[in-house]
Design a protein around this motif. Structure first.
Motif, short mmCIF file in Angstrom:
data_model
loop_
_atom_site.label_atom_id
_atom_site.label_comp_id
_atom_site.label_asym_id
_atom_site.label_seq_id
_atom_site.Cartn_x
_atom_site.Cartn_y
_atom_site.Cartn_z
N SER A 106 33.73 -14.24 -10.01
CA SER A 106 34.65 -14.36 -9.18
C SER A 106 34.48 -13.88 -7.68
CB SER A 106 36.06 -13.94 -9.46
OG SER A 106 36.38 -14.59 -10.71
N ALA A 107 33.06 -13.84 -7.39
CA ALA A 107 32.77 -13.11 -5.91
C ALA A 107 32.85 -14.21 -4.83
CB ALA A 107 31.12 -12.75 -6.18
N ARG A 108 33.00 -13.56 -3.71
CA ARG A 108 33.22 -14.21 -2.66
C ARG A 108 32.05 -14.79 -2.01
NH1 ARG A 108 37.19 -12.09 1.97
NH2 ARG A 108 38.65 -12.68 0.25
N TYR A 109 30.93 -14.10 -1.96
CA TYR A 109 29.76 -14.44 -1.49
C TYR A 109 28.56 -14.14 -2.75
CZ TYR A 109 32.42 -13.59 2.86
OH TYR A 109 33.55 -13.85 3.79
N GLY A 110 27.53 -14.80 -2.34
CA GLY A 110 26.60 -14.63 -3.43
C GLY A 110 25.09 -14.94 -2.66
N ALA A 111 23.98 -14.44 -2.97
CA ALA A 111 22.65 -14.70 -2.48
C ALA A 111 21.54 -14.55 -3.62
CB ALA A 111 22.21 -13.67 -1.47
N LEU A 112 20.60 -15.26 -3.53
CA LEU A 112 19.45 -15.34 -4.35
C LEU A 112 18.22 -15.14 -3.60
CD1 LEU A 112 17.84 -15.42 -7.00
CD2 LEU A 112 17.91 -17.94 -6.62
N GLY A 113 17.56 -13.75 -3.77
CA GLY A 113 16.47 -13.52 -3.01
C GLY A 113 15.24 -13.85 -3.92
N VAL A 114 14.41 -14.84 -3.58
CA VAL A 114 12.94 -15.04 -4.45
C VAL A 114 12.00 -14.32 -3.73
CG1 VAL A 114 11.70 -16.84 -5.15
CG2 VAL A 114 14.05 -17.57 -4.88
N LEU A 115 11.35 -13.48 -4.81
CA LEU A 115 10.21 -12.55 -4.21
C LEU A 115 9.10 -13.20 -4.28
CD1 LEU A 115 11.28 -9.61 -6.62
CD2 LEU A 115 11.99 -10.28 -4.24
N PHE A 122 11.03 -10.76 0.11
CA PHE A 122 11.82 -11.90 0.10
C PHE A 122 10.90 -13.44 0.38
CE2 PHE A 122 15.97 -10.04 -0.16
CZ PHE A 122 15.98 -9.48 -1.24
N GLN A 123 10.81 -14.30 -0.31
CA GLN A 123 10.14 -15.60 0.07
C GLN A 123 10.88 -16.39 0.57
OE1 GLN A 123 8.01 -17.99 -3.00
NE2 GLN A 123 6.03 -17.26 -2.11
N ARG A 124 11.97 -16.51 -0.45
CA ARG A 124 13.31 -17.48 0.04
C ARG A 124 14.51 -16.65 0.11
NH1 ARG A 124 12.44 -22.95 -2.86
NH2 ARG A 124 14.35 -23.66 -1.61
N PHE A 125 15.52 -16.84 0.71
CA PHE A 125 16.73 -16.44 0.58
C PHE A 125 17.89 -17.28 0.59
CE2 PHE A 125 20.23 -13.65 1.84
CZ PHE A 125 20.05 -12.41 0.82
N ILE A 138 23.99 -16.01 12.07
CA ILE A 138 23.50 -14.65 11.72
C ILE A 138 22.04 -14.55 12.22
CG2 ILE A 138 22.88 -13.69 9.47
CD1 ILE A 138 25.26 -14.60 8.25
N GLY A 139 21.38 -15.87 12.00
CA GLY A 139 19.95 -15.83 12.30
C GLY A 139 18.91 -15.75 11.21
N ALA A 140 17.86 -15.00 11.30
CA ALA A 140 16.94 -15.05 10.32
C ALA A 140 17.37 -14.38 9.11
CB ALA A 140 15.58 -14.30 10.86
N PRO A 141 16.95 -14.94 7.83
CA PRO A 141 17.44 -14.44 6.64
C PRO A 141 16.60 -12.78 6.56
CG PRO A 141 15.60 -16.11 6.33
CD PRO A 141 16.04 -16.09 7.60
N PRO A 142 17.22 -12.02 5.54
CA PRO A 142 16.57 -10.92 5.22
C PRO A 142 15.08 -10.77 4.63
CG PRO A 142 18.51 -11.14 3.63
CD PRO A 142 18.58 -12.17 4.84
#
Length: 451
Positions: A106-115, A122-125, A138-142
């Protein structure tokens, strides 16, 4: 029996029991019921019973909510795993992983960082819960610094219910939605962390107010760790599927290259030799030259047809419809017609359709390449071609008396021709030997099973 009835019974039962005990005690002791004492006892017992009953049933209600929540999470986990199994596209799988993980806790936000391969950035975010417009602002991903780096560095799950208080918190970039809590779980495949799941802002599933946020718990961590195991399997399956697709494309490109070299390019080369021969006969033998030009035009039309078939993703037509005997005879006639080489063909115990059409095309391409090499490089005056069936195998030998092929030539696999011959022989589960003869010249020996 309903919970409300049970609740009343937990109050009435003790009151009734105490009433009986007090009345019985008074009658035994004085043969008289002390009403004041009885009423006071009943009030006290009722009060205590009510408090105890309320506490017990509050505990039961709380446990029921926990059980319902746990059952809902387990059902969601099962549905999430099933949803991942049905998908093989890597991009869709990655997005599903982060979307489904949000639903699980039940999270409002989520993210998956592919290493990346070194597990240092992170290769992909991939994000979930953030609109496309906000993501652009926001701009460039972390890349994996700050709090994100904790999970990347330690490879262990973490729960932060106050991100800003952590010493490695860098804050958020402009236009980033506010986030106070965070839970992170690593995704492992084959013992290596391949990605990290991050969820933020846990909402109360039993409260309709979307702004009602609650802390993440160890149960959330446990359910996400179970899901991460399923996600790792789905991601690896999608990656393997992509690799298989890429391999199939590479193999198809290689086949096109082989067929172009062995078919179309050889045909064009043959037409060039025919026209070169005609050039010397135009003035002295105009009639014969005219026929040669007609044959050249016919051959060029066949080449055009083959190229068109490549565009339509079809195999070239040069050998289609020929059985093994017709194909070898056609290649022999072409070599005689286009050169001054003396060509001898001997066929022994070979039935026309003993080889399947698909295998026939491959064998004829090998023979065509061998004869083309004789024509281009051998400077031979004689070529002996023999084909025979023996012990369930087709044996094809092409021997010339020209310049012998040398081991360095074989080692370098000059051009694509020799390599294509070897690859085609291997695809037929056969063997091919190419080498110099003791008497001079080169020999090619092909041995393939008939079926």
């Amino acid at each position: 029996m309903s919970k409300q009835v049970l609740r009343w019974l937990t109050i009435i039962g003790p009151v009734g029991l105490i009433t009986v005990i007090v009345v019985s005690s008074d009658l035994i002791a004085s043969q008289e019921i002390q009403v004041g004492k009885l009423l006071l006892t009943l009030v006290l017992v009722s009060l205590v019973s009510s408090i105890f009953s309320s506490w017990v049933f509050n505990q039961i209600t709380e446990r029921e909510r926990e059980i319902q929540k746990r059952a809902a999470q387990l059902e969601a986990l099962n549905n999430a795993a099933l949803s991942l199994i049905t998908e093989l596209d890597l991009g869709i799988v990655l997005q599903k992983v982060v979307d489904l993980s949000r639903d699980l806790v039940s999270a409002r936000y989520g993210a998956l960082g592919v290493l990346d391969d070194d597990s240092t950035a992170f290769q992909r975010f991939i994000t979930s819960g953030i609109s496309e417009e906000t993501r652009k602002k926001i701009g460039a991903p972390p890349i994996g610094k700050g709090v994100f780096h904790i999970l990347m560095r330690e490879g262990k799950s973490l729960i932060l219910n106050d991100i800003s208080s952590h010493e490695e918190s860098y804050g958020f970039p402009q236009h980033h939605p506010p986030m106070r809590s965070l839970i992170g779980v690593p995704i492992r495949a084959k013992g290596k962390v391949i990605g990290d799941l991050y969820l933020s802002e846990k909402q109360d599933p039993f409260n309709p107010d979307p702004n009602m946020l609650i802390p993440f718990t160890e149960e959330d961590q446990h359910i996400l760790e179970l899901f991460a195991t399923q996600a790792a399997i789905a991601i690896e399956n999608a990656r393997l599927y992509r690799q298989v697709q890429q391999l199939a494309v590479l193999e198809e490109r290689q086949r096109f290259g082989m067929d172009l070299h062995d078919g179309v390019i050889q045909s064009i080369y043959a037409v060039g030799l025919m026209l070169e021969n005609i050039l010397h006969r135009v003035e002295k033998e105009p009639g014969s030259a005219r026929e040669g030009i007609t044959d050249s035009i016919r051959s060029l039309n066949m080449v055009i047809s083959d190229i068109r078939n490549y565009i339509l993703d079809l195999r070239p037509q040069h050998f289609k419809g020929r059985n093994i005997i017709q194909g070898i005879e056609e290649l022999t006639r072409a070599l005689r017609a286009n050169t001054f080489i003396d060509v001898d063909l001997v066929i022994t115990d070979v039935e026309p359709h003993i080889i399947s059409p698909e295998r026939t095309v491959e064998i004829l391409h090998i023979a065509q390449e061998a004869l083309s090499n004789v024509q281009k490089h051998a400077r031979a005056s004689e070529v002996d071609i023999s084909m025979a069936c023996q012990n369930g195998h087709l044996l094809l030998e092409i021997v010339d008396n020209g310049v012998a092929i040398t081991p360095p030539d074989l080692h370098r696999a000059r051009g694509n021709g020799l390599r294509n011959m070897q690859d085609r022989a291997a695809a037929l589960n056969g063997e091919i030997v190419i080498g110099p003869r003791l008497e001079g010249g080169t020999e090619v020996k092909l041995d393939v099973p008939i079926r």
